[in-house]
Design an enzyme around this catalytic site. Structure first.
Site, short mmCIF file in Angstrom:
data_model
loop_
_atom_site.label_atom_id
_atom_site.label_comp_id
_atom_site.label_asym_id
_atom_site.label_seq_id
_atom_site.Cartn_x
_atom_site.Cartn_y
_atom_site.Cartn_z
N HIS A 83 -40.55 14.78 9.46
CA HIS A 83 -41.40 14.66 10.66
C HIS A 83 -42.06 13.29 10.75
O HIS A 83 -42.56 12.91 11.81
CB HIS A 83 -42.40 15.82 10.79
N ASP A 219 -38.46 19.17 4.53
CA ASP A 219 -39.06 18.15 5.40
C ASP A 219 -39.00 16.76 4.77
O ASP A 219 -40.00 16.21 4.36
CB ASP A 219 -40.51 18.55 5.69
N SER A 644 -48.87 13.23 4.78
CA SER A 644 -47.48 13.63 4.93
C SER A 644 -46.58 12.56 4.35
O SER A 644 -46.77 11.38 4.62
CB SER A 644 -47.14 13.86 6.39
N1 ARG Z 1 -48.60 20.55 10.19
C1 ARG Z 1 -47.96 19.40 9.62
C2 ARG Z 1 -48.82 18.16 9.83
O1 ARG Z 1 -49.69 18.01 10.59
C3 ARG Z 1 -46.54 19.21 10.01
C4 ARG Z 1 -46.30 18.89 11.46
C5 ARG Z 1 -44.85 18.69 11.81
N2 ARG Z 1 -44.13 19.95 11.92
C6 ARG Z 1 -44.11 20.74 13.04
N3 ARG Z 1 -43.48 21.87 13.00
N4 ARG Z 1 -44.70 20.39 14.16
O2 ARG Z 1 -48.86 17.30 10.51
N1 ASP Z 2 -48.77 17.59 8.18
C1 ASP Z 2 -49.80 16.61 7.93
C2 ASP Z 2 -49.29 15.19 8.15
O1 ASP Z 2 -48.39 14.98 8.94
C3 ASP Z 2 -50.40 16.79 6.57
C4 ASP Z 2 -51.54 17.76 6.61
O2 ASP Z 2 -52.30 17.75 7.61
O3 ASP Z 2 -51.72 18.48 5.65
O4 ASP Z 2 -49.85 14.21 7.69
#
Ligand code: ARG
Ligand code: ASP
Length: 724
Positions: A83, A219, A644
């Site tokens: 991502h 990921d 991330s």
């Molecule tokens: N929650 C994670 C982070 O903020 C991963 C986001 C990307 N994945 C998704 N399914 N949108 O950023």
């Molecule tokens: N998914 C998040 C990121 O993209 C990491 C988190 O918020 O735990 O940085």
């Protein structure tokens, strides 16, 4: 009995005290070092951060300002999340070569794909420069003079601090203005795409599984840093060569078990760990619910259309994912804050703070802080809510309003900067908006508008609403705006933008979408923003004094600075957790779980045939553990957005995983870290290797890596053993 109780309390305190915190890598000696060793760390602090010889920090660059990455080979191979590399993977994709759907692998270096606007930044050195930056500041009479002097000191020191020509000096504040650190950095801008799994692995589970454990996502993506012949930063050139790192991470094939030590190294973006109880209550009771309800309406409408229409699904998938990400996070955050009684805990801490203050004779300095917080947070509430309405509805979630706002700004430019600036911006808009309208569906947006404008009119603080919205009937207004506005199509935009300035402005001012956005903007910028900014500045100053007082009173020896996108270390252990009564989550997931979730053809839970085949044949090579293929694991590392792509590192400095998310029940860790339910989620390094090797057959990549067996000692070369 009493003794036992005290002992139990001490024990709880000790166990909890070992968790949480995002620490500055150059300041780990002392308390952190002791804790890390107690948790099982075998490295020395100098192995993590050292200025004079290579250390872990030399393998962990900031990835394009928003994510983290790590160097995993002597040839500058870089690992980060799927991502995080999504934009680059997408940019290289076309209908014929759909790298998002099918994955991408460079089987030789010539096939690696250059990227515009992608850079990674290494930290060369970190220096505490608080003294130099605050010099001559205290004697100044007022806040604005102080701030000006600080800025002056910052630019002077940035210019004079010794560095190489190809390096940069950056100064950042910590503890809300109570500490300043200088970073010498090196930024490489020739970074090429090396590999990415298909979305059905790299984004497996998509929005449904986002922020959720148990998780089964691969990921990750791979890049390579290129440098000039002297190994220094250089713009893209075919003559550039793979970067030789000062350090790269060996990768452990021995995996993790519950309670193993873990260290996560990266660039956390923003946290607010030192809010008073009154601010937390405001987030839980007022701010989050408003934003959640707005996005709930937006997502429901979008989902309805996406499920019925394939073309709409393609147009809206990325927008949906981005809106859903924080929507889901806020829900988890609010629930977590309530469940852990964060406000109650803070209130108790505030009581202790107040008592200590009196004992230390600092009442005149800090005695009114908490009361002032109360007054100012209560005063800012309606402004903060109105601000959220404006930014969520006008600036973010209704595409017509968001686009129309650009035209309101265009008129402002004419008024403030004159004809030439107006024409430049107008031409910019005329060419730039084509892309936007390709993915714009009027029917979807109209329905979203109707849903959220009703909320805006009825539920937002009424004193700041323009009459045009206050007295409006949502259905009527929707029909009017979407029936008559020219701005719902690119053709309409071009028509409006044709002709001379006067006629353009005239056309705009009779457009119903323009009129509405102009009204909403005017009341926001006149009635809300000035007062919000004024109160917010007061709150910022209070937070700074509150932090200063806590540092002086030593109320908490585990006090760490809030995240500010600078390099931090967080550490903990691989750990299960119990989110609710009778539920216990194991810390490791396996490929079995991918197969359990598998829904053939589904856009979130499809699995590539090749992966199904590997699973059926149990063809896991050297990457399996007891015949099973580990996929993800969780730990007590305190992470946030920006972490991330961060490496998860074992007790000896080897890569064991790749951070990419947190568990839903623990997303409140940005405000309040509770070690019983806050967990970060990592991809197991062996799953990454398995996908590269067995799924993609990219053995060229595997052969660059240094794979080690730190637990079993199996097949470890003598020289590796000596180094440890
Ligand atoms: N929650 C994670 C982070 O903020 C991963 C986001 C990307 N994945 C998704 N399914 N949108 O950023
Ligand atoms: N998914 C998040 C990121 O993209 C990491 C988190 O918020 O735990 O940085």
């Amino acid at each position: 009995m009493k003794f036992l109780k005290l002992f139990a309390l001490l024990f709880v305190f000790q166990v909890q005290a070992q968790q949480g915190g995002m620490w500055i890598p150059s300041l780990l000696d002392g308390m952190n070092a002791k804790e890390m060793q107690a948790l099982g760390m075998k490295m020395s602090i100098k192995d993590i951060y050292d200025v004079n010889s290579s250390s872990l920090k030399d393998a962990v660059p900031h990835f394009n300002g928003g994510c983290t990455s790590e160097v995993i080979s002597p040839k500058g191979l870089l690992l980060t999340n799927h991502h995080c590399g999504y934009g680059q993977i997408q940019a290289h994709s076309s209908v014929e070569n759909d790298y998002l759907a099918d994955g991408f692998w460079a089987y030789k270096m010539e096939d690696e794909l250059p990227n515009e606007n992608l850079e990674v930044t290494f930290i060369v050195k970190i220096e505490d420069v608080t003294k130099q930056i605050l010099e001559g500041v205290a004697v100044l009479p007022n806040e604005s003079d102080k701030q000006a002097k600080i800025q002056q000191n910052i630019s002077a020191l940035s210019n004079s601090f010794p560095k190489e020509k190809y390096q940069e000096n950056k100064i950042r504040t910590f503890f809300e203005g109570n500490q300043y650190m200088l970073f010498v950095t090196e930024t490489y801008s020739d970074v090429r795409l090396v590999g990415a799994p298909p979305t059905s692995i790299g984004k497996f589970g998509s929005d449904t599984d986002n922020w959720v454990w148990p998780r089964h996502t691969g990921d990750f993506s791979l890049f390579r840093i290129y440098a000039d012949k002297n190994n220094q930063p250089a713009k893209y050139s075919k003559d550039n060569v793979p970067y030789t790192p000062k350090h790269f991470l060996p990768i452990s094939l021995d995996g993790v078990a519950e309670d193993d030590f873990t260290l996560v190294f990266g660039y956390p973006g923003k946290t607010s760990e030192y809010l008073p109880a009154v601010a937390i209550e405001q987030i839980v009771n007022e701010l989050n619910p408003t934003k959640i309800e707005i996005r709930d309406r937006v997502l429901k409408v979008t989902d309805g259309f996406m499920r019925k229409d394939k073309a709409i699904k393609i147009q809206y998938a990325a927008k949906y994912a981005s809106t859903a990400n924080y929507y889901k996070k806020w829900i988890g955050e609010s629930q977590g804050l309530q469940k852990s009684n964060a406000a109650g805990v803070k209130k108790a801490q505030e009581k202790v703070f107040q008592e200590k203050l009196i004992k230390a004779g600092k009442e005149t300095e800090y005695g009114s802080l908490l009361a002032d917080f109360d007054t100012n947070y209560k005063a800012i509430a309606p402004y903060a809510i109105a601000r959220d309405y404006f930014s969520e509805i006008v600036l973010r979630n209704v595409e017509l309003l968001k686009t129309t706002y650009k035209f309101v700004q265009l008129e402002q430019i004419y008024k403030n900067k004159g004809e030439q600036s107006f024409t430049d911006r107008k031409n910019n808009l005329a060419s730039g908006l084509g892309e936007f309208y390709k993915d714009f569906n009027k029917k979807v947006d109209e329905k979203i508008f109707e849903q959220v404008i009703e909320m805006y009119a009825k539920q937002s603080p009424q004193q700041f609403l323009p009459v045009s919205l206050k007295n409006a009937n949502a259905t009527q207004l929707t029909a009017d705006v979407y029936g008559k506005s020219k701005l719902t199509t690119f053709e309409g935009v071009k028509e409006i933008l044709s002709g001379d300035t006067k006629s353009i402005l005239k056309k705009l001012n009779s457009d119903p979408a323009f009129k509405l956005v102009k009204d909403l903007s005017a009341s926001y910028f006149n009635e809300v923003a000035p007062k919000y900014d004024e109160l917010n500045m007061k709150i910022t100053a209070l937070q700074r004094d509150y932090m200063k007082a806590q540092l002086e009173l030593g109320t908490n020896d585990r006090i760490f600075p809030d995240a500010n996108s600078t390099l931090r270390v967080t550490y903990g252990q691989v750990k299960s957790y119990a989110p609710k009564d009778a539920v216990l989550y194991e810390p490791v997931t396996y490929l079995e779980g991918v197969m359990e979730k598998y829904i053939p053809g589904d856009y979130e839970f499809d699995v590539p045939t090749k992966l199904v085949d590997l699973y059926k044949a149990k063809d896991y090579g050297q990457y399996a553990q007891n015949g099973k293929m580990p996929v993800n694991f969780i730990g007590t590392n305190h992470t946030t957005g920006g972490n991330s792509g961060s490496p998860a590192i074992d007790a000896n400095g080897n890569l064991i995983g790749l951070n990419f998310d947190r568990v839903w029940e623990g997303t409140m860790s940005d405000i309040y870290y509770d070690p019983s339910i806050c967990r970060n989620i990592m991809v197991d390094a062996r799953y990454i290797l398995f996908i590269i090797d067995k799924y993609a057959g990219a053995t060229n990549i595997i052969s660059e890596l240094k794979l080690v067996h730190p637990k079993t000692g199996k097949s470890m070369k003598k020289k590796d053993l000596k180094k440890k």
